[in-house]
Design an enzyme around this catalytic site. Structure first.
Site, PDB file in Angstrom:
ATOM      1  N   LYS A  49       0.647  -1.003   0.037  1.00  0.00           N
ATOM      2  CA  LYS A  49       0.068  -0.300  -0.219  1.00  0.00           C
ATOM      3  C   LYS A  49       1.153   1.781   0.003  1.00  0.00           C
ATOM      4  CE  LYS A  49      -2.206  -1.094   4.153  1.00  0.00           C
ATOM      5  NZ  LYS A  49      -3.533  -0.885   4.710  1.00  0.00           N
ATOM      6  N   LYS A  51       2.436   1.663   2.520  1.00  0.00           N
ATOM      7  CA  LYS A  51       3.437   2.172   4.002  1.00  0.00           C
ATOM      8  C   LYS A  51       4.015   1.745   4.142  1.00  0.00           C
ATOM      9  CE  LYS A  51      -1.216   3.359   5.215  1.00  0.00           C
ATOM     10  NZ  LYS A  51      -2.366   3.683   5.970  1.00  0.00           N
TER      11      LYS A  51
HETATM   12  N1  CTP Z   1      -9.131   6.969  11.892  1.00  0.00           N
HETATM   13  C1  CTP Z   1     -10.060   7.700  12.042  1.00  0.00           C
HETATM   14  N2  CTP Z   1      -9.196   9.390  12.677  1.00  0.00           N
HETATM   15  C2  CTP Z   1      -7.833   9.502  12.196  1.00  0.00           C
HETATM   16  C3  CTP Z   1      -7.237   8.003  11.775  1.00  0.00           C
HETATM   17  C4  CTP Z   1      -7.657   7.217  11.730  1.00  0.00           C
HETATM   18  O1  CTP Z   1     -10.870   7.676  12.827  1.00  0.00           O
HETATM   19  N3  CTP Z   1      -7.379  10.841  12.613  1.00  0.00           N
HETATM   20  C5  CTP Z   1      -9.395   5.379  11.396  1.00  0.00           C
HETATM   21  C6  CTP Z   1      -9.300   5.513   9.905  1.00  0.00           C
HETATM   22  O2  CTP Z   1     -10.062   5.940   9.188  1.00  0.00           O
HETATM   23  C7  CTP Z   1      -9.266   3.906  10.149  1.00  0.00           C
HETATM   24  C8  CTP Z   1      -8.358   3.465  10.865  1.00  0.00           C
HETATM   25  O3  CTP Z   1      -8.818   4.296  11.638  1.00  0.00           O
HETATM   26  O4  CTP Z   1     -10.451   3.552   9.975  1.00  0.00           O
HETATM   27  C9  CTP Z   1      -7.309   2.791  10.784  1.00  0.00           C
HETATM   28  O5  CTP Z   1      -6.057   4.300   9.910  1.00  0.00           O
HETATM   29  P1  CTP Z   1      -5.061   3.914   9.892  1.00  0.00           P
HETATM   30  O6  CTP Z   1      -4.823   4.037   8.398  1.00  0.00           O
HETATM   31  O7  CTP Z   1      -4.184   2.602  10.063  1.00  0.00           O
HETATM   32  O8  CTP Z   1      -4.499   5.022  10.274  1.00  0.00           O
HETATM   33  P2  CTP Z   1      -3.696   6.823   9.962  1.00  0.00           P
HETATM   34  O9  CTP Z   1      -3.436   7.651  10.791  1.00  0.00           O
HETATM   35  O10 CTP Z   1      -5.044   7.766   9.360  1.00  0.00           O
HETATM   36  O11 CTP Z   1      -2.801   5.963   9.392  1.00  0.00           O
HETATM   37  P3  CTP Z   1      -1.968   6.872   7.372  1.00  0.00           P
HETATM   38  O12 CTP Z   1      -1.494   8.237   8.264  1.00  0.00           O
HETATM   39  O13 CTP Z   1      -0.435   5.851   7.460  1.00  0.00           O
HETATM   40  O14 CTP Z   1      -2.795   6.802   6.743  1.00  0.00           O
END
Ligand code: CTP
Length: 137
Positions: A49, A51
């Site tokens: 992905k 990441k």
């Molecule tokens: N999520 C959320 N609020 C945030 C960050 C994440 O509700 N501020 C939710 C995402 O929508 C998803 C879950 O947490 O349903 C896991 O998200 P993930 O992608 O692991 O976290 P992120 O912090 O968004 O990571 P990245 O920046 O690497 O995309």
């Protein structure tokens, strides 16, 4: 005696460097049913992905498993496994943050699909950038 089957909620993500946005999402997901199952992206799947996680799968799993509102953590290795997992675990509701709104509507054939509003102003990507910036000071 009629014993009601627990209502299973299923969600997915990387949950790397756990933060309050993750906690809010998981707590609100769990409140929609009786048990919360989390499909946790494996390290190779995260890599695919684009990441690179700070914590390896084993550590991310340990952290999630020790949250009071998470009942089971299993490995997510591909995009296509969600339908199989929903059937396998007899999930009633699939939950994900609304950054994915509309992306998983296909699953509505199998269960209820709920997009929860994201917590503003925080993400793992932002935390990683902040740590990198602090490191440069
Ligand atoms: N999520 C959320 N609020 C945030 C960050 C994440 O509700 N501020 C939710 C995402 O929508 C998803 C879950 O947490 O349903 C896991 O998200 P993930 O992608 O692991 O976290 P992120 O912090 O968004 O990571 P990245 O920046 O690497 O995309």
């Amino acid at each position: 005696m009629n014993v009601r089957r627990p209502k299973i909620i299923i969600t997915y993500g990387s949950f790397d460097v756990l933060h309050r946005g993750h906690i809010n999402l998981l707590r609100r997901a769990r409140a929609l049913g009786d048990k919360l199952y989390v499909g946790l992206s494996s390290d190779p799947f995260n890599h695919a992905k684009g990441k690179l996680s700070v914590f390896p799968y084993r550590d991310r799993k340990l952290i999630l498993e020790n949250l009071k509102f998470v009942d089971r953590v299993f490995k997510e290795s591909s995009w296509s496994q969600k339908a199989r997992d929903i059937k396998k675990y007899q999930a009633d509701t699939f939950v994900i943050g609304d950054d994915w709104r509309g992306k998983f509507d296909e699953l509505k054939k199998l269960c209820r699909v709920v997009y929860l509003s994201r917590t503003g102003g925080i993400s793992t990507t932002k935390i990683k950038r902040r740590i990198a910036a602090l490191h440069r000071i």
